[in-house]
Each structure stands twice: as C-alpha cells, then as structure tokens.
Design an enzyme around this catalytic site. Structure first.
Site, PDB file in Angstrom:
ATOM      1  CG  HIS A 112      -0.528   4.391   4.097  1.00  0.00           C
ATOM      2  ND1 HIS A 112      -1.198   4.215   5.285  1.00  0.00           N
ATOM      3  CD2 HIS A 112      -0.109   3.138   3.718  1.00  0.00           C
ATOM      4  CE1 HIS A 112      -1.180   2.925   5.613  1.00  0.00           C
ATOM      5  NE2 HIS A 112      -0.526   2.271   4.675  1.00  0.00           N
ATOM      6  CB  CYS A 154      -0.963   0.003   1.188  1.00  0.00           C
ATOM      7  SG  CYS A 154      -0.184  -0.373   2.782  1.00  0.00           S
TER       8      CYS A 154
END
Length: 342
Positions: free
Chosen positions: A240, A148
């Site tokens: 993120h 990710c």
C-alpha cells in the site's frame, strides 16, 4: 519456551500469510488450523488454494483442520484471520474460554476495552486487557491490530506527534491483495483505478485517534488530531502506498521530520525489523515493487518528504499483508509473550 498457536480462517489469504510467517518461528509452533465446517477433518494441503508462495509448508501440509470451536483447539495463542462478521462471535468464544486472541479482524478494534496495538507505537495500551477481562468476565482476552492502511500511516505519524501534529490528510493507493482472493475482478482493475473501498476511509480516519491516544489507566483518550482520508484500489499486487499531508501547531522543517522518522526504535522481538521507518532520499521512492519487502516486509518506507503550503507532505509505503496484517498480529503476540501475558 515455545508457544502453541492456532490460526482461525487458515485457508484465506491472510490465514496463509500467517502460516508462511509462522513457519520456523523461534517462539511459536502451529498446533491447530481452524476453518469452515466443510473443511473440518480434511488435510490442509489438500483443501487450501495456496497462493502466497510456491508450496504449502510441510509443517501444515498433512494437518487436519478443526472446527472454529474452543473445545477443538489446543493452543496458547489464537491468531484470527476471520472476516469481521464471523470474528465477532468466534473470537469472543475463544477469549471467554481463556485463549489469548491476536486478531487481524476489525470486529473489536474500536471497542473501548479492547487494545488496538502497534508495538512500536502504543505498547502501553495492552494494559486494557485487565479492564477487558474484568468487564466481560472472560478468562482470556482479545488484542487487535489495525487496518492495513492505518498501520502504515500511523507508524509514520507516531514520530511526528512530538513535533505538534494536528491535521492529517491521506490519499491511499492500495494493493489488490488487500481485497483478499479472488478480490477485484481483472476487468475492473486492469487499466484502471477504483476510487472507493467500502468502509476503508472510516477506519483510516478513526483508528489513528485510538492508536495515538493516551492510556490513562482505565481507557484510551483519543489523540487531539484530525484525519481525513480518500482510499483507492490500484493494480499493484502487494504494498500500500499513501500520499500524506500533515500540519503542525508550529513550523516544522523537512530535516526535523526526517530525524523524527529515523528516531522510531525497533523492539527486540523476532519479527521486528532492524529499522521501523526507512527514509529514502530519491525523488521517485518508495515504490511497492522495489520497497515492500524491506525488513522482511515489516519496515515502512518513507520518501519525498517536502514542504507544503501549510506544513509537510510525504509518501509512505508498506507491505499490506505482512506489516499490515499477519505480521502485525504476530508482532503483537511476541510483545505479549515477552511481557508475560501468555
């Protein structure tokens, strides 16, 4: 044409996100949910600790879960949300029996004959499938999406490659959902930052070299760049954020970099966002709470693009369970379907 799809590891956080994103998908219809032996034969809605939205989707609520065995799964595409140690055996079993496996797991990502793909970055790497099938004697195949954190980073790096990119340094600020559920204990992360995520820095330093590498018809030659990463867990639920420093083999202006970011074109696929990279000009953006849902979670947002002593620096942010996980696998499957690989 609609394709039947199965989800392996359907009760976990990423498995739930697969189901949420596949509900009402124009091409894909969920035909099977596979989980651990203790859940086989039980209705999904009664077994799952549903966390990603208010309610379990009606299309799967009463669906009985099946074993993670190719003999019990009727599907054209298998989406894997399995832990890496389980995926190694299970994904291979499905590929051997002729299934198309779109995997979010790390088990096969760095195998020389397994495509590691971000559709807007390296769609040509899908051609590795023929090498994989021939080498392994499989009737099906495995295609993986990256870690990710890697996905957000590499999407931002792809447009910079043509500007002479040579060195990348990145410091990540990673959301709690990336650790799954229950994830990080509340007493460990509240009022805190944890400057270590096991195995993460190695992935972020190696996967970009394969993703940005050149496919020569037989294998992928790694990109001639260097990546150094420091990864950190922060008290954010989703999204993120990464601080990135890049150096080039020539002087690159902020304006050139912004034009490059904005030039990355989306694909004509159901899950594609209208803009792959959204560039924000505000001095305090992107922020996870404000920007993670851009493009239904499939866009990445770049901001604070500025000069550095040896190049440029910027912030990139994206939704880690959508663009960084389930959405990435779904986009890969859409590309394969469009290319007639399924």
């Amino acid at each position: 044409m609609r394709f039947k799809v199965a989800v392996l590891g359907a009760t976990g956080m990423v498995g739930q996100k697969f189901i949420q994103l596949l509900e009402n998908h124009p091409w894909f219809e969920i035909s099977a949910l596979a989980a651990s032996e203790k859940r086989v034969g039980k209705p999904y809605g009664e077994e799952v600790n549903w966390l990603v939205s208010a309610n379990v989707p009606e299309c799967v609520r009463d669906m009985e879960m099946v074993p993670m065995d190719p003999k019990h799964v009727d599907a054209d595409i298998v989406f894997s949300a399995l832990p890496s140690n389980v995926a190694r055996e299970v994904e291979a079993a499905f590929a051997k029996e002729g299934f198309v496996v779109a995997s979010n797991a790390s088990a096969f990502r760095m195998e020389e004959d397994v495509p590691l793909v971000i559709p807007e970055v390296n769609p040509d790497h899908l051609q590795l499938v023929e090498t994989q099938k021939k080498k392994r004697g499989w009737d099906g195949f495995i295609v993986t999406n990256p870690n990710c954190t890697t996905i957000m980073l590499v999407i931002s790096l792809k447009p910079l490659m043509d500007l002479g990119l040579k060195t990348v340094r990145v410091a990540s600020m990673q959301a709690l959902s990336g650790a799954g559920y229950p994830g990080v204990p509340s007493m460990a992360i509240t009022d805190n930052v944890i400057p270590f995520i096991k195995g993460e820095e190695e992935k972020v330093e190696t996967e970009p070299l394969k993703l940005l590498g050149k496919f020569d018809g037989k294998k992928v030659n790694p990109a001639p760049i260097k990546v150094s990463a420091s990864c950190h867990r922060v008290p954010v639920i989703d999204g993120h954020t990464e601080a990135v420093w890049v150096e080039f083999d020539r002087d690159v202006s902020v304006e050139e970099a912004i034009a490059a970011f904005e030039s990355l074109k989306p694909l004509d696929l159901p899950t594609s966002p209208e803009k792959v990279i959204i560039v924000r000009s505000e001095p305090d953006r992107p922020q996870p709470r404000l920007d993670r849902d851009e493009g239904n979670g499939m866009s990445v947002v770049v901001g604070r693009v500025r000069k550095d002593s040896n190049g440029l620096k910027y912030i990139v942010m994206g939704h880690n369970t959508v663009r960084g996980a389930a959405g990435a696998s779904i986009l890969n499957a859409e590309l394969m379907a469009k290319n007639g690989m399924i």
